[in-house]
Enzyme design. Structure first.
Site, PDB file in Angstrom:
ATOM      1  N   GLY A  15       0.846  -1.201   0.000  1.00 14.67           N
ATOM      2  CA  GLY A  15       0.000   0.000   0.000  1.00 14.67           C
ATOM      3  C   GLY A  15       0.874   1.242   0.000  1.00 14.67           C
ATOM      4  O   GLY A  15       1.849   1.323   0.745  1.00 14.67           O
ATOM      5  N   ARG A  76       1.135  -5.225  -5.231  1.00 14.81           N
ATOM      6  CA  ARG A  76       1.361  -6.401  -4.385  1.00 14.81           C
ATOM      7  C   ARG A  76       1.489  -7.572  -5.346  1.00 14.81           C
ATOM      8  O   ARG A  76       0.544  -7.928  -6.015  1.00 14.81           O
ATOM      9  CB  ARG A  76       0.177  -6.596  -3.423  1.00 14.81           C
ATOM     10  CG  ARG A  76       0.073  -5.467  -2.390  1.00 14.81           C
ATOM     11  CD  ARG A  76      -0.961  -5.769  -1.319  1.00 14.81           C
ATOM     12  NE  ARG A  76      -0.933  -4.772  -0.268  1.00 14.81           N
ATOM     13  CZ  ARG A  76      -1.883  -3.838  -0.074  1.00 14.81           C
ATOM     14  NH1 ARG A  76      -2.921  -3.801  -0.848  1.00 14.81           N
ATOM     15  NH2 ARG A  76      -1.777  -2.977   0.912  1.00 14.81           N
ATOM     16  N   ASP A 107       5.340  -4.780   6.004  1.00 15.01           N
ATOM     17  CA  ASP A 107       5.882  -6.088   6.400  1.00 15.01           C
ATOM     18  C   ASP A 107       5.818  -7.136   5.289  1.00 15.01           C
ATOM     19  O   ASP A 107       6.728  -7.956   5.160  1.00 15.01           O
ATOM     20  CB  ASP A 107       5.243  -6.594   7.702  1.00 15.01           C
ATOM     21  CG  ASP A 107       3.732  -6.603   7.651  1.00 15.01           C
ATOM     22  OD1 ASP A 107       3.162  -6.155   6.629  1.00 15.01           O
ATOM     23  OD2 ASP A 107       3.120  -7.061   8.632  1.00 15.01           O
ATOM     24  N   THR A 130       4.397   2.740   5.413  1.00 12.86           N
ATOM     25  CA  THR A 130       2.997   2.327   5.564  1.00 12.86           C
ATOM     26  C   THR A 130       2.328   3.290   6.536  1.00 12.86           C
ATOM     27  O   THR A 130       2.973   3.738   7.495  1.00 12.86           O
ATOM     28  CB  THR A 130       2.859   0.878   6.086  1.00 12.86           C
ATOM     29  OG1 THR A 130       1.511   0.681   6.552  1.00 12.86           O
ATOM     30  CG2 THR A 130       3.785   0.572   7.245  1.00 12.86           C
ATOM     31  N   ASP A 132       0.146   2.444   8.589  1.00  8.22           N
ATOM     32  CA  ASP A 132      -0.362   1.677   9.742  1.00  8.22           C
ATOM     33  C   ASP A 132       0.518   1.769  11.001  1.00  8.22           C
ATOM     34  O   ASP A 132       0.060   1.485  12.097  1.00  8.22           O
ATOM     35  CB  ASP A 132      -0.518   0.193   9.375  1.00  8.22           C
ATOM     36  CG  ASP A 132      -1.509  -0.018   8.242  1.00  8.22           C
ATOM     37  OD1 ASP A 132      -2.323   0.889   7.996  1.00  8.22           O
ATOM     38  OD2 ASP A 132      -1.462  -1.085   7.606  1.00  8.22           O
ATOM     39  N   ASP A 134       2.837  -0.241  11.920  1.00 13.79           N
ATOM     40  CA  ASP A 134       2.806  -1.566  12.550  1.00 13.79           C
ATOM     41  C   ASP A 134       4.120  -2.324  12.395  1.00 13.79           C
ATOM     42  O   ASP A 134       4.124  -3.557  12.339  1.00 13.79           O
ATOM     43  CB  ASP A 134       1.644  -2.392  11.952  1.00 13.79           C
ATOM     44  CG  ASP A 134       1.767  -2.566  10.448  1.00 13.79           C
ATOM     45  OD1 ASP A 134       2.585  -1.862   9.826  1.00 13.79           O
ATOM     46  OD2 ASP A 134       1.039  -3.410   9.893  1.00 13.79           O
ATOM     47  N   ARG A 176      -5.351  -1.662   9.225  1.00 19.34           N
ATOM     48  CA  ARG A 176      -5.397  -3.124   9.088  1.00 19.34           C
ATOM     49  C   ARG A 176      -5.764  -3.748  10.423  1.00 19.34           C
ATOM     50  O   ARG A 176      -6.882  -3.527  10.897  1.00 19.34           O
ATOM     51  CB  ARG A 176      -4.064  -3.660   8.557  1.00 19.34           C
ATOM     52  CG  ARG A 176      -4.234  -4.939   7.774  1.00 19.34           C
ATOM     53  CD  ARG A 176      -2.907  -5.429   7.236  1.00 19.34           C
ATOM     54  NE  ARG A 176      -2.434  -4.678   6.114  1.00 19.34           N
ATOM     55  CZ  ARG A 176      -2.786  -4.907   4.848  1.00 19.34           C
ATOM     56  NH1 ARG A 176      -3.610  -5.891   4.567  1.00 19.34           N
ATOM     57  NH2 ARG A 176      -2.318  -4.180   3.866  1.00 19.34           N
ATOM     58  N   GLN A 260      -7.235   8.380   3.330  1.00 15.96           N
ATOM     59  CA  GLN A 260      -6.237   8.435   4.411  1.00 15.96           C
ATOM     60  C   GLN A 260      -4.814   8.191   3.914  1.00 15.96           C
ATOM     61  O   GLN A 260      -3.846   8.508   4.585  1.00 15.96           O
ATOM     62  CB  GLN A 260      -6.561   7.382   5.481  1.00 15.96           C
ATOM     63  CG  GLN A 260      -7.865   7.630   6.191  1.00 15.96           C
ATOM     64  CD  GLN A 260      -8.332   6.409   6.971  1.00 15.96           C
ATOM     65  OE1 GLN A 260      -7.983   6.237   8.116  1.00 15.96           O
ATOM     66  NE2 GLN A 260      -9.120   5.553   6.346  1.00 15.96           N
TER      67      GLN A 260
HETATM   68  O1  F6P Z   1      -1.466  -1.235   4.932  1.00 15.55           O
HETATM   69  C1  F6P Z   1      -2.006  -0.022   4.534  1.00 15.55           C
HETATM   70  C2  F6P Z   1      -3.488  -0.133   4.329  1.00 15.55           C
HETATM   71  O2  F6P Z   1      -3.984   1.128   3.915  1.00 15.55           O
HETATM   72  C3  F6P Z   1      -4.278  -0.648   5.534  1.00 15.55           C
HETATM   73  O3  F6P Z   1      -4.508   0.349   6.508  1.00 15.55           O
HETATM   74  C4  F6P Z   1      -5.518  -1.162   4.874  1.00 15.55           C
HETATM   75  O4  F6P Z   1      -6.108  -2.197   5.649  1.00 15.55           O
HETATM   76  C5  F6P Z   1      -5.011  -1.710   3.577  1.00 15.55           C
HETATM   77  O5  F6P Z   1      -3.773  -1.074   3.310  1.00 15.55           O
HETATM   78  C6  F6P Z   1      -5.925  -1.502   2.385  1.00 15.55           C
HETATM   79  O6  F6P Z   1      -5.384  -2.145   1.298  1.00 15.55           O
HETATM   80  P1  F6P Z   1      -5.882  -1.929  -0.202  1.00 15.55           P
HETATM   81  O7  F6P Z   1      -5.317  -0.629  -0.684  1.00 15.55           O
HETATM   82  O8  F6P Z   1      -5.335  -3.088  -0.944  1.00 15.55           O
HETATM   83  O9  F6P Z   1      -7.377  -1.876  -0.180  1.00 15.55           O
END
Ligand code: F6P
Length: 328
Positions: A15, A76, A107, A130, A132, A134, A176, A260
Site C-alpha cells: 500500500g 502487491r 511487512d 505504511t 499503519d 505496525d 489493518r 487516508q
Molecule cells: O497497509 C495499509 C493499508 O492502507 C491498511 O490500513 C488497509 O487495511 C489496507 O492497506 C488496504 O489495502 P488496499 O489498498 O489493498 O485496499
C-alpha cells in the site's frame, strides 16, 4: 566508507503511503552523492520480475518531495511469492549489473525482500513505508504522521455536521489489524470512544460510554472505530445495534477509506524519509544487508528485517486512559 556496490535499485511496494516519493528522492540523491548509479523499479516486485527499470539521477527526482503516492507506482505481487518469480527478478537485476536493492514498503514487502536475500544472497535494505505504523524497529513508519493529520482534518469536519444535527457518528479509520491510527486520531479529534483491535472493550462499555456522554450534557458524539476492531461487529452493525438498543440516537457512519493514504506528506514525514534514504544507502555501502532502517529515540537505527517483520508493535495503553479522561 567501502564502496563495493556500484549500482542500487529502489522500489516501492504494498500500500502506498505519503513520504514514499521523498524516500525515493533521498535514495537517488544519496547514490548520486556517493557516485553510485541508481535505478528506479516500477510497480514494486512486479516491475522487478519484468525488468521495468529506469535510470535515475539527482535531477530526475526534482519536485517530488511534496507529492503523495509514489512516482514509481506500487503493487502487491503474487509472482514474487513464488521461487520462479524471484529467480526471474534475480536474473533481471544481474543483467542490469544492479548490486543492491532498497525496498520501501510494509511487512509483506519486507518478507519478500528477506526471502530474496536468503535465496540469492542479494543485498537488501528496507525503508518502512505504511500508514499503519505496525513495524517493529521504528517509532514511526513513513506516512503515519501525514495520515494522522489527514484523518484529524476529516474528523474536525464531521464534528461540525455532527454537532449541527445532534448526531452520533461512527468513523472508521484504516490500520489493518492495529489501532495506532485510531488511538491517536481519537484523542486529537476529541472522540468520545475509540475502538481498537488490541482491546476488546465490548458493546456494554460502548453503550455505557454513550449514555454517560449524553447525561453529561453532550448533544453529539464521535466514536472512532479501527477497521480491524475486534468488538465482533463491523461499523454498520454497530450503527444497527445502537439504533435497536438505544433510544433517540440519530446515528451516521463514515468510512474514511483510501483518502487516508493520499495527500502531500507532512514536514515530519519528509524529514523522516530523507533521513531513512540516506541511512539505507550508506548502510548498504558499508556492506550491511537484510536490515530495515528506523527511527528509535530520535536516531536512525538498523533492525534485522526478520525482527521487523515478526515482532508485533505494542499499543500505548496510556493513550486509552488519556482518551477516557478527556472524554469525561
Ligand atoms: O497497509 C495499509 C493499508 O492502507 C491498511 O490500513 C488497509 O487495511 C489496507 O492497506 C488496504 O489495502 P488496499 O489498498 O489493498 O485496499
Amino acid at each position: 566508507m567501502s564502496k563495493a556496490i556500484k549500482k542500487i535499485a529502489v522500489l516501492t511496494s504494498g500500500g502506498d503511503s505519503p513520504g514514499m516519493n521523498a524516500a525515493i528522492r533521498s535514495v537517488v540523491r544519496t547514490c548520486a552523492y556517493h557516485n553510485i548509479e541508481c535505478v528506479g523499479v516500477y510497480r514494486g516486485y512486479e516491475g522487478l520480475i519484468e525488468g521495468d527499470f529506469k535510470q535515475m539521477d539527482a535531477r530526475s527526482v526534482r519536485g517530488i518531495i511534496n507529492k503523495g503516492g509514489t512516482i514509481l507506482k506500487s503493487a502487491r505481487s503474487k509472482e514474487f511469492r513464488t521461487k520462479e518469480g524471484r529467480q526471474k527478478a534475480f536474473e533481471k537485476l544481474a543483467q542490469n549489473d544492479i548490486e543492491g536493492l532498497v525496498v520501501v514498503g510494509g511487512d509483506g514487502s519486507f518478507t519478500g525482500a528477506m526471502i530474496f536475500n536468503e535465496e540469492f544472497g542479494f543485498p537488501v535494505m528496507g525503508i518502512p513505508g505504511t500508514i499503519d505504523n505496525d513495524i517493529v524497529g521504528t517509532s514511526h513508519t513513513l506516512g503515519f504522521d501525514t495520515a494522522l493529520n489527514t484523518v484529524v482534518d476529516a474528523i474536525d469536519k464531521i464534528r461540525d455536521t455532527a454537532s449541527s444535527h445532534n448526531r452520533l457518528f461512527f468513523i472508521e479509520v484504516m490500520g489493518r489489524d492495529v489501532g495506532h491510527i485510531a488511538l491517536n486520531v481519537g484523542i486529537a479529534g476529541g472522540a468520545e470512544e475509540i475502538l481498537i483491535p488490541e482491546e476488546d472493550l465490548g458493546l456494554d462499555r460502548l453503550v455505557e460510554s454513550l449514555n454517560k456522554s449524553r447525561s453529561s450534557g453532550k448533544t453529539s458524539s464521535i466514536v472512532i472505530v479501527a477497521e480491524g476492531d475486534k468488538i465482533g461487529k463491523n461499523i454498520f452493525e454497530l450503527k444497527d445495534y445502537v439504533d435497536e438498543n438505544m433510544e433517540n440516537y440519530d446515528v451516521r457512519v463514515s468510512v474514511l477509506g483510501h483518502m487516508q493514504r493520499g495527500g502531500s506528506p507532512s514536514c515530519f514525514d519528509r524529514v523522516l524519509a530523507s533521513r531513512m534514504g540516506v541511512k539505507a544507502v550508506e548502510s548498504m555501502l558499508e556492506g550491511k544487508t537484510n536490515f530495515m532502517v528506523g527511527l528509535m529515540n530520535g536516531n536512525m537505527e538498523l533492525t534485522p528485517l526478520e525482527m521487523a517483520i515478526k515482532g508485533k508493535t505494542k499499543i500505548n495503553l496510556e493513550l486509552l486512559r488519556v482518551s477516557d479522561i478527556m472524554s469525561i
